[in-house]
Design a protein around this motif. Sequence first.
Motif, PDB file in Angstrom:
ATOM      1  N   TRP A 231       0.759  -1.039  -0.026  1.00 48.96           N
ATOM      2  CA  TRP A 231      -0.139   0.111  -0.057  1.00 48.96           C
ATOM      3  C   TRP A 231       0.883   1.269   0.032  1.00 48.96           C
ATOM      4  O   TRP A 231       2.046   1.292   0.592  1.00 48.96           O
ATOM      5  CB  TRP A 231      -0.777   0.091   1.246  1.00 48.96           C
ATOM      6  N   ASP A 232       0.349   2.450  -0.453  1.00 49.71           N
ATOM      7  CA  ASP A 232       0.891   3.630  -0.312  1.00 49.71           C
ATOM      8  C   ASP A 232       0.378   4.268   1.043  1.00 49.71           C
ATOM      9  O   ASP A 232      -0.503   3.612   1.496  1.00 49.71           O
ATOM     10  CB  ASP A 232       0.758   4.606  -1.512  1.00 49.71           C
ATOM     11  N   ARG A 233       0.772   5.423   1.436  1.00 55.57           N
ATOM     12  CA  ARG A 233       0.397   5.987   2.565  1.00 55.57           C
ATOM     13  C   ARG A 233      -1.178   6.268   2.621  1.00 55.57           C
ATOM     14  O   ARG A 233      -1.731   6.185   3.739  1.00 55.57           O
ATOM     15  CB  ARG A 233       1.322   7.319   2.781  1.00 55.57           C
ATOM     16  N   GLU A 234      -1.593   6.757   1.531  1.00 56.20           N
ATOM     17  CA  GLU A 234      -2.989   7.013   1.645  1.00 56.20           C
ATOM     18  C   GLU A 234      -3.850   5.749   1.496  1.00 56.20           C
ATOM     19  O   GLU A 234      -5.115   5.588   2.315  1.00 56.20           O
ATOM     20  CB  GLU A 234      -3.442   7.788   0.171  1.00 56.20           C
ATOM     21  N   THR A 235      -3.697   4.800   0.979  1.00 57.20           N
ATOM     22  CA  THR A 235      -4.415   3.553   0.910  1.00 57.20           C
ATOM     23  C   THR A 235      -4.194   2.919   2.352  1.00 57.20           C
ATOM     24  O   THR A 235      -5.173   2.333   2.944  1.00 57.20           O
ATOM     25  CB  THR A 235      -4.001   2.538  -0.075  1.00 57.20           C
ATOM     26  N   ALA A 236      -3.267   2.878   2.882  1.00 57.69           N
ATOM     27  CA  ALA A 236      -2.955   2.253   4.095  1.00 57.69           C
ATOM     28  C   ALA A 236      -3.806   3.143   5.215  1.00 57.69           C
ATOM     29  O   ALA A 236      -4.443   2.178   6.038  1.00 57.69           O
ATOM     30  CB  ALA A 236      -1.449   2.425   4.536  1.00 57.69           C
ATOM     31  N   ILE A 237      -3.894   4.060   5.246  1.00 61.24           N
ATOM     32  CA  ILE A 237      -4.596   4.941   6.507  1.00 61.24           C
ATOM     33  C   ILE A 237      -6.149   4.554   5.960  1.00 61.24           C
ATOM     34  O   ILE A 237      -6.954   4.223   6.887  1.00 61.24           O
ATOM     35  CB  ILE A 237      -4.288   6.501   6.394  1.00 61.24           C
ATOM     36  N   ARG A 238      -6.466   4.690   4.539  1.00 57.95           N
ATOM     37  CA  ARG A 238      -8.154   4.425   4.529  1.00 57.95           C
ATOM     38  C   ARG A 238      -8.425   2.910   4.735  1.00 57.95           C
ATOM     39  O   ARG A 238      -9.252   2.748   5.182  1.00 57.95           O
ATOM     40  CB  ARG A 238      -8.058   4.441   3.000  1.00 57.95           C
ATOM     41  N   ILE A 239      -7.518   1.875   4.388  1.00 58.43           N
ATOM     42  CA  ILE A 239      -7.952   0.570   4.722  1.00 58.43           C
ATOM     43  C   ILE A 239      -7.703   0.279   6.128  1.00 58.43           C
ATOM     44  O   ILE A 239      -8.497  -0.450   6.719  1.00 58.43           O
ATOM     45  CB  ILE A 239      -6.981  -0.375   3.692  1.00 58.43           C
ATOM     46  N   GLY A 240      -6.744   0.787   6.623  1.00 60.70           N
ATOM     47  CA  GLY A 240      -6.402   0.584   8.145  1.00 60.70           C
ATOM     48  C   GLY A 240      -7.869   1.148   8.900  1.00 60.70           C
ATOM     49  O   GLY A 240      -8.145   0.287   9.921  1.00 60.70           O
ATOM     50  N   ARG A 241      -8.252   2.135   8.667  1.00 57.84           N
ATOM     51  CA  ARG A 241      -9.647   2.684   9.496  1.00 57.84           C
ATOM     52  C   ARG A 241     -10.707   1.567   9.130  1.00 57.84           C
ATOM     53  O   ARG A 241     -11.470   1.637  10.021  1.00 57.84           O
ATOM     54  CB  ARG A 241      -9.935   3.885   9.017  1.00 57.84           C
ATOM     55  N   LYS A 242     -10.691   1.015   7.985  1.00 56.33           N
ATOM     56  CA  LYS A 242     -11.761   0.152   7.606  1.00 56.33           C
ATOM     57  C   LYS A 242     -11.751  -1.193   8.605  1.00 56.33           C
ATOM     58  O   LYS A 242     -12.540  -1.904   8.884  1.00 56.33           O
ATOM     59  CB  LYS A 242     -12.029  -0.105   6.372  1.00 56.33           C
TER      60      LYS A 242
END
Length: 398
Positions: A231-242
Amino acid sequence: MSVSANSDAVSYAQVAHSRTAAETGDRIEWVKVSLAFLPLATPVSDAKVLTGRQKPLTEVAIIFAEIHTRDGFEGIGFSYSKRAGGQGIYAHAKEIADNLLGEDPNDIDKIYTKLLWAGASVGRSGMAVQAISPFDTALWDLKAKRAKLPLAKLLGAHRDSVQCYNTSGGFLHTPLDQVIKNVAISRESGIGGIKIKVGQPDTAEDLKRLTAVRKELGDDFPLMVDANQQWDRETAIRIGRKMEVFDLVWIEEPLDAYDVEGHAALATALDTPIATGEMLTSFREHEQLILGNASDFVQPDAPRVGGISPFLKIMDLAAKHGRKLAPHFAMEIHLHLAAAYPIEPWLEHFEWLNPLFNEQLELRDGRMWLSDRHGLGFTLSEQARKWTVKQCEFGKRP
């Protein structure tokens, strides 16, 4: 001459004729280096394969070192590589192996430094130290055998068993229905946690698999995920929250292994702990990770960082900064090191290396248990010898 003076003269004479540590120390007389290829029954795929960065894994290269001493002690150690690299590690180990001959096997740090300088022009990380790892591990194995102790007891164990989780049943090449069956098998065998792979191009598929596994396990059973740096940083934070709703023990390698700042920001932003470090190949790289507050769990790999000696330095630094420990792969080595860590750690369970050794580890009640066997507690199997494709010897064979 007075009686006192005469006694002093006798005392000095005795000291003058006493033997020094250098004169009485043991010496390494024989070293053997071997390269074996362990085939996997099924090609293995994680997110690196599904995103086109790597090919499926079909075998693991194992580099063994066997060391014998003048006083009759022996030690065994290994390093490994997945996909490319095994031939290179073996070649470098072969080049530096004769530097061990004549050394006292107890002087492990001295020998490590000598081996580093022998290959200094290729650096102090990566393949250069992965080639030292089999020798360093063999020396620690030998030292514990000399003391007639399991390695964990030589180091000073905090526990006689370590909670462990299984990874091998949750790879992305495995259909979801089989993953669910693997989860059930793992629990029945005594596993204490389950980790599944994520990081697919379609994140909806990751969430689907994760939902099904959490349902199978129930709300309280420890569950982890591993994105393998996809993941890149934006994807990681978005999926991490889910993924917060799944109450995960950790999210592993959400970002590139060397993105210390990104991991630190993610660890701050999410309630779910972050784990990373398996791809790092030196103490200095782990130092940056730990001092950069980039993860809640550190995941060093002894064969990758150069052996047990640098792993112990990583352990010490991580403990001082309150990090949790979850070593990557190689449970045959890491069980001893995790048992000696002051903060309750996790151990990764992989059955892949089982055919290489005559002895097996005991799994019970969600934990891996230390045996009473001395050293690492393993001897090479005949199968390991059959899989060997290259070997070389140095010194006088016992």
